[in-house]
Write a protein that holds these residues in place. Structure first.
Motif, short mmCIF file in Angstrom:
data_model
loop_
_atom_site.label_atom_id
_atom_site.label_comp_id
_atom_site.label_asym_id
_atom_site.label_seq_id
_atom_site.Cartn_x
_atom_site.Cartn_y
_atom_site.Cartn_z
N PHE A 1 0.83 -1.20 0.00
CA PHE A 1 0.00 0.00 0.00
C PHE A 1 0.87 1.26 0.00
O PHE A 1 2.08 1.20 0.24
CB PHE A 1 -0.91 0.02 1.24
CG PHE A 1 -1.67 -1.25 1.48
CD1 PHE A 1 -2.50 -1.77 0.50
CD2 PHE A 1 -1.56 -1.92 2.68
CE1 PHE A 1 -3.21 -2.94 0.71
CE2 PHE A 1 -2.27 -3.10 2.91
CZ PHE A 1 -3.09 -3.61 1.92
N SER A 2 0.22 2.38 -0.21
CA SER A 2 0.92 3.65 -0.07
C SER A 2 1.24 3.86 1.40
O SER A 2 0.56 3.33 2.28
CB SER A 2 0.05 4.80 -0.58
OG SER A 2 -1.06 5.01 0.29
N GLU A 3 2.27 4.63 1.67
CA GLU A 3 2.68 4.88 3.05
C GLU A 3 1.55 5.53 3.85
O GLU A 3 1.31 5.19 5.01
CB GLU A 3 3.93 5.76 3.07
CG GLU A 3 4.52 5.99 4.45
CD GLU A 3 5.18 4.76 5.04
OE1 GLU A 3 5.48 4.77 6.24
OE2 GLU A 3 5.38 3.77 4.29
N LYS A 4 0.87 6.45 3.23
CA LYS A 4 -0.21 7.17 3.90
C LYS A 4 -1.33 6.21 4.31
O LYS A 4 -1.78 6.24 5.47
CB LYS A 4 -0.76 8.26 2.98
CG LYS A 4 -1.94 9.04 3.57
CD LYS A 4 -2.38 10.13 2.60
CE LYS A 4 -3.56 10.92 3.15
NZ LYS A 4 -4.79 10.09 3.26
N ASN A 5 -1.77 5.38 3.40
CA ASN A 5 -2.85 4.44 3.72
C ASN A 5 -2.41 3.41 4.75
O ASN A 5 -3.19 3.01 5.62
CB ASN A 5 -3.34 3.75 2.45
CG ASN A 5 -4.16 4.66 1.56
OD1 ASN A 5 -4.73 5.64 2.03
ND2 ASN A 5 -4.22 4.36 0.28
#
Length: 324
Positions: A169-173
């Motif tokens: 996943f993206s770091e933010k998610n």
């Protein structure tokens, strides 16, 4: 194949062989025009979900139970491969897992097994399951976290950490999914700070190595009292040290310190008053039986009462914290 069909004449076969064939582009157009259309002319949804197959998948999930059987999880992943190319199908299958995962009626012991199934879909099946789960995991992760035991939470956290290692996943998610872990860490740190404040207020500091800053005699007597408190009803592996007690139950540590100071002041630890540690009876399975002079004649009524409470104390909750 037409030439091999039963009842087909040679003339008919020859006619078929020489029949004018449509150009490739026209054939492709004809195929495209009939794609997604049934024999009766109804439009068929390419993303339609086979409900019967979903029911079978649900039965497979139910058979998984509380034990994360690797063979069963692999089988669930293999079935999921048929759903991985369509967002609608992946979402439908994922819902079969998500529903019991967040349900308060579903046994808590099943939750971790279901998380392992999701983990397998992400790492082994991938496809549309990754974006479907990426947008939703932050919704169910804290719900599941709250329902789990400390031991299960630690395993859930390890799974979450591997998702970052695998760049799923993206770091933010990914960070949003794990807010519950960050918040739990903050609570633990706050409790630890409060515990340290209480122990410092009681005159108990820490050395550079993290051990409690106590005189040898006082520490020895405090350890004897703590051993007495944990002598019955506490498994050997669940027993805690004075340092661990300072973190999880500073109030009890302060009480033990006060009682130990009373005993030491009256010659109960290494003194010559007849009530020293060397005279304590260690027979009967290692349980210390303090002499009368140490616990009845020289201690105040409050200290005697505290010692009586400790004799009946159950430290199971301390044991759980010790393992986490």
């Amino acid at each position: 194949m037409a030439g091999n069909a039963a009842g087909t004449s040679g003339d008919q076969q020859a006619g078929d062989d020489h029949a004018e064939q449509p150009p490739p582009a026209a054939a492709a157009a004809a195929d495209a025009s009939t794609a997604g259309v049934s024999n009766n002319g109804d439009v068929v949804d390419d993303d339609s979900v086979d409900e019967e197959q979903l029911e079978e998948y649900q039965e497979m999930l139910d058979s998984l139970g509380a034990h994360p059987d690797k063979v069963k999880i692999n089988s669930l992943s293999m079935v999921a491969e048929d759903f991985a190319s369509s967002t609608a199908q992946a979402s439908a299958l994922y819902k079969c897992i998500r529903t019991p995962l967040i349900s308060k009626q579903a046994p808590v012991d099943r939750k971790l097994s279901l998380v392992y199934v999701i983990d397998s879909l992400l790492k082994n099946v991938r496809g549309k399951f990754i974006p479907v789960i990426e947008t939703d995991a932050k919704a169910w992760m804290p719900v599941v976290f709250e329902q789990m035991s400390e031991e299960q939470r630690a395993k859930l956290r390890r799974v979450w950490n591997t998702w970052r290692e695998c760049n799923l996943f993206s770091e933010k998610n990914w960070e949003e999914m794990g807010v519950c872990f960050v918040e739990a860490d903050g609570i633990v740190e706050a409790k630890k700070a409060a515990a340290e404040a209480k122990t410092k207020a009681a005159g108990i500091g820490r050395k550079a190595d993290g051990s409690l800053d106590l005189s040898a005699k006082l520490r020895e007597q405090m350890q004897l009292l703590l051993d007495e408190a944990q002598s019955e009803g506490v498994d050997e592996l669940d027993k805690v040290s004075l340092e661990r007690l300072a973190d999880i139950n500073p109030n009890l540590l302060v009480e033990i310190k006060r009682a130990a100071e009373d005993i030491v002041a009256n010659g109960g630890a290494g003194g010559t008053g007849g009530g020293g540690v060397s005279e304590m009876d260690t027979s009967g399975g290692g349980r210390f039986s303090p002499p009368v002079s140490a616990f009845k004649e020289t201690r105040s009524p409050e200290v005697i009462a505290r010692a009586a409470d400790w004799a009946n104390l159950k430290l199971d909750h301390l044991g759980k914290a010790h393992r986490s």
